[in-house]
Design a protein around this motif. Structure first.
Motif, mmCIF file in Angstrom:
data_model
loop_
_atom_site.group_PDB
_atom_site.id
_atom_site.type_symbol
_atom_site.label_atom_id
_atom_site.label_comp_id
_atom_site.label_asym_id
_atom_site.label_seq_id
_atom_site.Cartn_x
_atom_site.Cartn_y
_atom_site.Cartn_z
ATOM 1 N N GLY A 131 63.848 2.770 60.380
ATOM 2 C CA GLY A 131 63.589 3.592 59.207
ATOM 3 C C GLY A 131 62.477 3.037 58.348
ATOM 4 N N ALA A 182 59.177 3.649 60.127
ATOM 5 C CA ALA A 182 58.816 5.070 60.034
ATOM 6 C C ALA A 182 58.257 5.402 58.659
ATOM 7 C CB ALA A 182 60.037 5.931 60.341
ATOM 8 N N ALA A 183 58.874 4.845 57.611
ATOM 9 C CA ALA A 183 58.403 5.102 56.248
ATOM 10 C C ALA A 183 57.009 4.521 56.035
ATOM 11 C CB ALA A 183 59.391 4.505 55.246
ATOM 12 N N HIS A 226 54.504 6.783 57.740
ATOM 13 C CA HIS A 226 54.311 8.009 56.967
ATOM 14 C C HIS A 226 53.403 7.752 55.765
ATOM 15 C CE1 HIS A 226 55.269 11.928 55.259
ATOM 16 N NE2 HIS A 226 55.469 11.316 54.095
ATOM 17 N N ARG A 227 53.602 6.619 55.129
ATOM 18 C CA ARG A 227 52.785 6.288 53.960
ATOM 19 C C ARG A 227 51.311 6.118 54.349
ATOM 20 N NH1 ARG A 227 53.773 1.073 49.909
ATOM 21 N NH2 ARG A 227 51.777 1.247 48.791
ATOM 22 N N GLU A 244 52.156 11.240 58.578
ATOM 23 C CA GLU A 244 52.908 11.820 59.689
ATOM 24 C C GLU A 244 54.367 11.373 59.646
ATOM 25 O OE1 GLU A 244 51.044 11.723 63.582
ATOM 26 O OE2 GLU A 244 49.142 11.115 62.643
ATOM 27 N N THR A 245 55.266 12.280 60.034
ATOM 28 C CA THR A 245 56.686 11.979 60.105
ATOM 29 C C THR A 245 57.066 11.796 61.565
ATOM 30 O OG1 THR A 245 57.152 13.252 58.103
ATOM 31 C CG2 THR A 245 59.005 12.784 59.569
ATOM 32 N N LEU A 246 57.472 10.594 61.927
ATOM 33 C CA LEU A 246 57.832 10.302 63.309
ATOM 34 C C LEU A 246 58.886 9.204 63.327
ATOM 35 C CD1 LEU A 246 55.311 7.899 64.989
ATOM 36 C CD2 LEU A 246 54.980 8.643 62.624
ATOM 37 N N LEU A 247 59.541 9.050 64.472
ATOM 38 C CA LEU A 247 60.575 8.041 64.640
ATOM 39 C C LEU A 247 60.130 7.077 65.732
ATOM 40 C CD1 LEU A 247 63.339 7.455 63.357
ATOM 41 C CD2 LEU A 247 64.388 8.587 65.320
#
Length: 270
Positions: A29, A32-33, A36-37, A41-44
């Motif tokens: 997590g 991923a954050a 994104h920052r 992009e939002t991804l895992l």
């Protein structure tokens, strides 16, 4: 899309393991954050395995795919600037589209670290036990039992080879699916793993267990260590290990060793 292989080191003390969980700090997590920052992009990120809460890594591997055309050097710098100091990205490599951190892995190596507080056998007259430094305590099992090192070595010998490790996986059937395996398997072989290396050595006052395998079940290494310690503390015999394997029953093996002594050391790929 740009496909990347990330090698990470982290101190797992303050994290609830690798896998993302609602309202809990996890390595996946947090990574991923950070991504994104940096990219929006939002991804895992996909990890080579799901280390438990409190478990550490010297070389965890993650794979990600990004649409953002960012050079590896810039991404590497940005991630280490955004991530907490307890998580460091060691390397970033460009990989092919079919690379997957878990599915592409072939072998993994873990190390477990024990601080043996008491001498074996205990001195007569009794002496004070060794004291574990608070600087070391988050990264070892401060074990209070006198441990016969030869028994640790003998017990570790028995798990080399291909075995059914049902006796050394989590009791909860749902948790056993939290698998560290490196390839898909049939249900009949779901608890079968191959151990290529299993040995103990001593270094700087610690007992260190190194194990390399094709994959590891949930809690498998910690359950192996807990059982080896039972043999070293003379509660069972090292020669009981084959019978424990054959029993295919978690209750036949010893307790689960604490998470804080476990490190993911290496993940090998073809």
């Amino acid at each position: 899309m740009h496909h990347w292989k990330l090698t990470l080191a982290y101190d797992g003390t303050s994290f609830n393991g690798w896998q993302v969980q609602p309202n809990l700090p996890t390595i996946q997590g947090t990574l991923a954050a950070a991504l994104h920052r940096i990219t929006g992009e939002t991804l895992l990120p996909q990890g080579s395995g799901r280390t438990d809460a409190g478990v550490h890594a010297l070389a965890q591997v993650a794979s990600i795919s990004l649409a953002t055309p960012i050079p590896a050097t810039n991404l590497h710098y940005a991630l280490n600037r955004v991530l907490p100091q307890s998580i460091r990205v060691l390397t970033i490599e460009s990989v092919s589209e079919d690379f997957h951190a878990r599915h592409s892995a072939r072998r993994k190596t873990y190390e477990y670290r024990i601080f043996p507080r008491a001498l074996y056998p205990r001195a007569i007259p009794p002496t004070l036990d060794r004291i574990c430094s608070p600087m070391l305590a988050p990264y070892v099992w401060d074990c209070p039992y006198p441990l016969d090192f030869a028994a640790l070595e003998n017990a570790a010998d028995y798990v080399r080879g291909t075995h059914d490790f049902t006796s050394f996986t989590a009791v909860n059937p749902d948790q056993t699916s939290r698998d560290e395996s490196t390839s898909s398997e049939t249900p009949e072989a779901s608890f079968v793993r191959t151990i290529y290396h299993s040995s103990w050595h001593r270094s700087d006052g610690l007992y260190l267990y190194r194990v390399t395998g094709s994959g590891f079940l949930h809690h498998m290494v910690r359950n192996l260590v807990g059982t080896f310690v039972e043999a070293a503390a003379r509660r069972i015999s090292a020669d009981d290990i084959p019978g424990i394997l054959a029993a295919r029953n978690r209750s036949a093996a010893g307790p689960t060793a604490p998470a804080r002594g476990l490190f993911l050391v290496e993940v090998e790929y073809a």
